[in-house]
Design a protein around this motif. Structure first.
Motif, PDB file in Angstrom:
ATOM      1  N   TRP A 192       0.824  -1.216   0.000  1.00 43.89           N
ATOM      2  CA  TRP A 192       0.000   0.000   0.000  1.00 43.89           C
ATOM      3  C   TRP A 192       0.858   1.266   0.000  1.00 43.89           C
ATOM      4  O   TRP A 192       0.381   2.332  -0.356  1.00 43.89           O
ATOM      5  CB  TRP A 192      -0.876   0.036   1.252  1.00 43.89           C
ATOM      6  CG  TRP A 192      -2.099  -0.824   1.198  1.00 43.89           C
ATOM      7  CD1 TRP A 192      -2.228  -2.070   0.658  1.00 43.89           C
ATOM      8  CD2 TRP A 192      -3.372  -0.494   1.741  1.00 43.89           C
ATOM      9  NE1 TRP A 192      -3.494  -2.547   0.847  1.00 43.89           N
ATOM     10  CE2 TRP A 192      -4.221  -1.592   1.505  1.00 43.89           C
ATOM     11  CE3 TRP A 192      -3.867   0.607   2.412  1.00 43.89           C
ATOM     12  CZ2 TRP A 192      -5.552  -1.612   1.914  1.00 43.89           C
ATOM     13  CZ3 TRP A 192      -5.191   0.587   2.831  1.00 43.89           C
ATOM     14  CH2 TRP A 192      -6.021  -0.506   2.574  1.00 43.89           C
ATOM     15  N   TYR A 193       2.109   1.111   0.420  1.00 41.78           N
ATOM     16  CA  TYR A 193       2.969   2.278   0.632  1.00 41.78           C
ATOM     17  C   TYR A 193       4.042   2.340  -0.443  1.00 41.78           C
ATOM     18  O   TYR A 193       4.499   1.306  -0.917  1.00 41.78           O
ATOM     19  CB  TYR A 193       3.591   2.205   2.036  1.00 41.78           C
ATOM     20  CG  TYR A 193       2.523   2.178   3.100  1.00 41.78           C
ATOM     21  CD1 TYR A 193       2.011   3.353   3.624  1.00 41.78           C
ATOM     22  CD2 TYR A 193       1.981   0.980   3.537  1.00 41.78           C
ATOM     23  CE1 TYR A 193       0.996   3.336   4.572  1.00 41.78           C
ATOM     24  CE2 TYR A 193       0.970   0.953   4.476  1.00 41.78           C
ATOM     25  CZ  TYR A 193       0.482   2.131   4.992  1.00 41.78           C
ATOM     26  OH  TYR A 193      -0.533   2.110   5.919  1.00 41.78           O
ATOM     27  N   PRO A 194       4.451   3.534  -0.867  1.00 39.20           N
ATOM     28  CA  PRO A 194       4.127   4.854  -0.321  1.00 39.20           C
ATOM     29  C   PRO A 194       2.847   5.477  -0.894  1.00 39.20           C
ATOM     30  O   PRO A 194       2.497   6.587  -0.523  1.00 39.20           O
ATOM     31  CB  PRO A 194       5.340   5.701  -0.716  1.00 39.20           C
ATOM     32  CG  PRO A 194       5.763   5.131  -2.028  1.00 39.20           C
ATOM     33  CD  PRO A 194       5.495   3.633  -1.904  1.00 39.20           C
ATOM     34  N   GLU A 195       2.130   4.763  -1.775  1.00 34.08           N
ATOM     35  CA  GLU A 195       0.963   5.388  -2.411  1.00 34.08           C
ATOM     36  C   GLU A 195      -0.100   5.829  -1.412  1.00 34.08           C
ATOM     37  O   GLU A 195      -0.707   6.884  -1.580  1.00 34.08           O
ATOM     38  CB  GLU A 195       0.342   4.455  -3.455  1.00 34.08           C
ATOM     39  CG  GLU A 195      -0.771   5.122  -4.217  1.00 34.08           C
ATOM     40  CD  GLU A 195      -1.322   4.299  -5.365  1.00 34.08           C
ATOM     41  OE1 GLU A 195      -2.523   4.473  -5.662  1.00 34.08           O
ATOM     42  OE2 GLU A 195      -0.575   3.501  -5.953  1.00 34.08           O
ATOM     43  N   PHE A 196      -0.321   5.050  -0.362  1.00 30.71           N
ATOM     44  CA  PHE A 196      -1.339   5.457   0.601  1.00 30.71           C
ATOM     45  C   PHE A 196      -0.945   6.768   1.274  1.00 30.71           C
ATOM     46  O   PHE A 196      -1.791   7.629   1.512  1.00 30.71           O
ATOM     47  CB  PHE A 196      -1.598   4.367   1.637  1.00 30.71           C
ATOM     48  CG  PHE A 196      -2.759   4.686   2.536  1.00 30.71           C
ATOM     49  CD1 PHE A 196      -4.038   4.861   2.014  1.00 30.71           C
ATOM     50  CD2 PHE A 196      -2.593   4.834   3.897  1.00 30.71           C
ATOM     51  CE1 PHE A 196      -5.123   5.175   2.835  1.00 30.71           C
ATOM     52  CE2 PHE A 196      -3.662   5.139   4.724  1.00 30.71           C
ATOM     53  CZ  PHE A 196      -4.923   5.311   4.199  1.00 30.71           C
ATOM     54  N   ASP A 197       0.333   6.935   1.562  1.00 34.51           N
ATOM     55  CA  ASP A 197       0.799   8.197   2.141  1.00 34.51           C
ATOM     56  C   ASP A 197       0.554   9.358   1.169  1.00 34.51           C
ATOM     57  O   ASP A 197       0.201  10.465   1.592  1.00 34.51           O
ATOM     58  CB  ASP A 197       2.292   8.113   2.484  1.00 34.51           C
ATOM     59  CG  ASP A 197       2.566   7.119   3.607  1.00 34.51           C
ATOM     60  OD1 ASP A 197       1.677   6.927   4.458  1.00 34.51           O
ATOM     61  OD2 ASP A 197       3.666   6.540   3.622  1.00 34.51           O
ATOM     62  N   GLN A 198       0.710   9.111  -0.119  1.00 41.18           N
ATOM     63  CA  GLN A 198       0.450  10.147  -1.124  1.00 41.18           C
ATOM     64  C   GLN A 198      -1.034  10.496  -1.160  1.00 41.18           C
ATOM     65  O   GLN A 198      -1.405  11.659  -1.329  1.00 41.18           O
ATOM     66  CB  GLN A 198       0.925   9.676  -2.501  1.00 41.18           C
ATOM     67  CG  GLN A 198       2.423   9.479  -2.588  1.00 41.18           C
ATOM     68  CD  GLN A 198       2.849   8.661  -3.798  1.00 41.18           C
ATOM     69  OE1 GLN A 198       2.023   8.147  -4.549  1.00 41.18           O
ATOM     70  NE2 GLN A 198       4.154   8.525  -3.973  1.00 41.18           N
ATOM     71  N   ARG A 199      -1.870   9.520  -0.984  1.00 42.40           N
ATOM     72  CA  ARG A 199      -3.321   9.769  -0.956  1.00 42.40           C
ATOM     73  C   ARG A 199      -3.711  10.555   0.307  1.00 42.40           C
ATOM     74  O   ARG A 199      -4.569  11.431   0.256  1.00 42.40           O
ATOM     75  CB  ARG A 199      -4.099   8.456  -1.056  1.00 42.40           C
ATOM     76  CG  ARG A 199      -4.000   7.849  -2.451  1.00 42.40           C
ATOM     77  CD  ARG A 199      -4.628   6.470  -2.515  1.00 42.40           C
ATOM     78  NE  ARG A 199      -4.441   5.863  -3.809  1.00 42.40           N
ATOM     79  CZ  ARG A 199      -5.332   5.915  -4.810  1.00 42.40           C
ATOM     80  NH1 ARG A 199      -6.468   6.564  -4.645  1.00 42.40           N
ATOM     81  NH2 ARG A 199      -5.077   5.330  -5.956  1.00 42.40           N
ATOM     82  N   ARG A 200      -3.081  10.237   1.422  1.00 42.89           N
ATOM     83  CA  ARG A 200      -3.342  11.008   2.642  1.00 42.89           C
ATOM     84  C   ARG A 200      -2.914  12.462   2.446  1.00 42.89           C
ATOM     85  O   ARG A 200      -3.630  13.385   2.844  1.00 42.89           O
ATOM     86  CB  ARG A 200      -2.616  10.385   3.843  1.00 42.89           C
ATOM     87  CG  ARG A 200      -3.195   9.051   4.263  1.00 42.89           C
ATOM     88  CD  ARG A 200      -2.623   8.474   5.546  1.00 42.89           C
ATOM     89  NE  ARG A 200      -1.177   8.415   5.596  1.00 42.89           N
ATOM     90  CZ  ARG A 200      -0.393   9.271   6.260  1.00 42.89           C
ATOM     91  NH1 ARG A 200      -0.916  10.256   6.952  1.00 42.89           N
ATOM     92  NH2 ARG A 200       0.913   9.121   6.253  1.00 42.89           N
ATOM     93  N   ALA A 201      -1.764  12.665   1.798  1.00 40.94           N
ATOM     94  CA  ALA A 201      -1.284  14.023   1.515  1.00 40.94           C
ATOM     95  C   ALA A 201      -2.247  14.734   0.567  1.00 40.94           C
ATOM     96  O   ALA A 201      -2.496  15.933   0.715  1.00 40.94           O
ATOM     97  CB  ALA A 201       0.122  13.978   0.924  1.00 40.94           C
ATOM     98  N   ALA A 202      -2.810  14.005  -0.386  1.00 43.60           N
ATOM     99  CA  ALA A 202      -3.778  14.600  -1.311  1.00 43.60           C
ATOM    100  C   ALA A 202      -5.024  15.062  -0.557  1.00 43.60           C
ATOM    101  O   ALA A 202      -5.569  16.135  -0.830  1.00 43.60           O
ATOM    102  CB  ALA A 202      -4.152  13.602  -2.402  1.00 43.60           C
ATOM    103  N   ALA A 203      -5.482  14.268   0.408  1.00 43.72           N
ATOM    104  CA  ALA A 203      -6.643  14.659   1.217  1.00 43.72           C
ATOM    105  C   ALA A 203      -6.336  15.935   1.993  1.00 43.72           C
ATOM    106  O   ALA A 203      -7.182  16.836   2.082  1.00 43.72           O
ATOM    107  CB  ALA A 203      -7.032  13.530   2.166  1.00 43.72           C
ATOM    108  N   LYS A 204      -5.133  16.026   2.515  1.00 42.25           N
ATOM    109  CA  LYS A 204      -4.724  17.248   3.246  1.00 42.25           C
ATOM    110  C   LYS A 204      -4.702  18.441   2.304  1.00 42.25           C
ATOM    111  O   LYS A 204      -5.149  19.542   2.668  1.00 42.25           O
ATOM    112  CB  LYS A 204      -3.345  17.031   3.879  1.00 42.25           C
ATOM    113  CG  LYS A 204      -2.792  18.244   4.623  1.00 42.25           C
ATOM    114  CD  LYS A 204      -3.499  18.463   5.943  1.00 42.25           C
ATOM    115  CE  LYS A 204      -2.746  19.374   6.893  1.00 42.25           C
ATOM    116  NZ  LYS A 204      -2.984  20.775   6.701  1.00 42.25           N
ATOM    117  N   ASP A 205      -4.216  18.249   1.070  1.00 37.45           N
ATOM    118  CA  ASP A 205      -4.206  19.329   0.080  1.00 37.45           C
ATOM    119  C   ASP A 205      -5.626  19.807  -0.220  1.00 37.45           C
ATOM    120  O   ASP A 205      -5.879  21.011  -0.321  1.00 37.45           O
ATOM    121  CB  ASP A 205      -3.541  18.873  -1.223  1.00 37.45           C
ATOM    122  CG  ASP A 205      -2.046  18.630  -1.086  1.00 37.45           C
ATOM    123  OD1 ASP A 205      -1.443  19.093  -0.089  1.00 37.45           O
ATOM    124  OD2 ASP A 205      -1.486  17.964  -1.982  1.00 37.45           O
TER     125      ASP A 205
END
Length: 195
Positions: free
Chosen positions: A154-167
């Protein structure tokens, strides 16, 4: 719950929880039009939040609803956004979505990218702000612990998706709920991820 809502909420406000299974949490969908109904709110965080806020602020006459649906990804939310969000005319909208967007991708049932997630999520928030400009938006950080279906793949893509939600949250001037940090801190303090 007893100090913040007074500055964020007004008498008679409608608060809507929207998202996937973590929001749905076995709610009775046939009762979703009934505010503050324990069956309609489900067994998860919407029920807990609503109970705490209502207890602390009985004179505000707040109306809590939950329209989360298990298994939903951003495109599924988009397909039902008018009926299950805008028609409620929420004064505050809380959204938690993102785990299924990557889980279904890892299972080969969906091919949405991080950018698809960001763009679709952003469109939902922009549509809401256009239709209901006074609505306060709360974005809950998608979270996962490495147990069950969650694998290292799942990683690092899940971390990128979490960052996208923050954006998306930052662009909307929304309120960010850092769920992943809360869980990471609990694990760092000694809680087992499965627990």
């Amino acid at each position: 719950p007893d100090s913040q809502p007074q500055s964020l909420l007004n008498k008679g406000d409608v608060i809507l929880f929207q998202g996937d299974s973590i929001t749905d949490c076995y709610r009775n969908r046939g009762r979703q039009q009934h505010p503050n109904d324990s069956q309609a709110l489900g067994d998860g965080y919407p029920f807990s939040v609503a109970g705490d806020v209502l207890l602390a602020n009985p004179n505000l006459e707040l109306k809590f609803h939950n329209t989360g649906i298990s298994g939903n990804r951003v495109p599924a939310l988009k397909a039902r956004w008018q009926q299950d969000c805008l028609d409620f005319k929420p004064n505050m909208l809380s959204i938690l979505v993102g785990v299924n967007d990557i889980w279904h991708k890892m299972d080969g049932k969906y091919d949405g990218t991080v950018e698809d997630y960001r763009a679709g999520f952003s469109e939902l928030v922009e549509e809401t702000k256009s239709a209901l400009p006074e609505t306060k938006v709360v974005i809950c950080e998608p979270f996962a612990l490495r147990v069950g279906a969650v694998k290292d793949a799942w990683y690092p893509e899940f971390d990128q998706r979490r960052a996208a939600a923050k954006d998306v949250c930052d662009a909307a001037g929304g309120i960010w709920v850092p769920f992943q940090k809360m869980f990471d801190d609990a694990v760092a303090a000694g809680s087992k991820p499965k627990y």
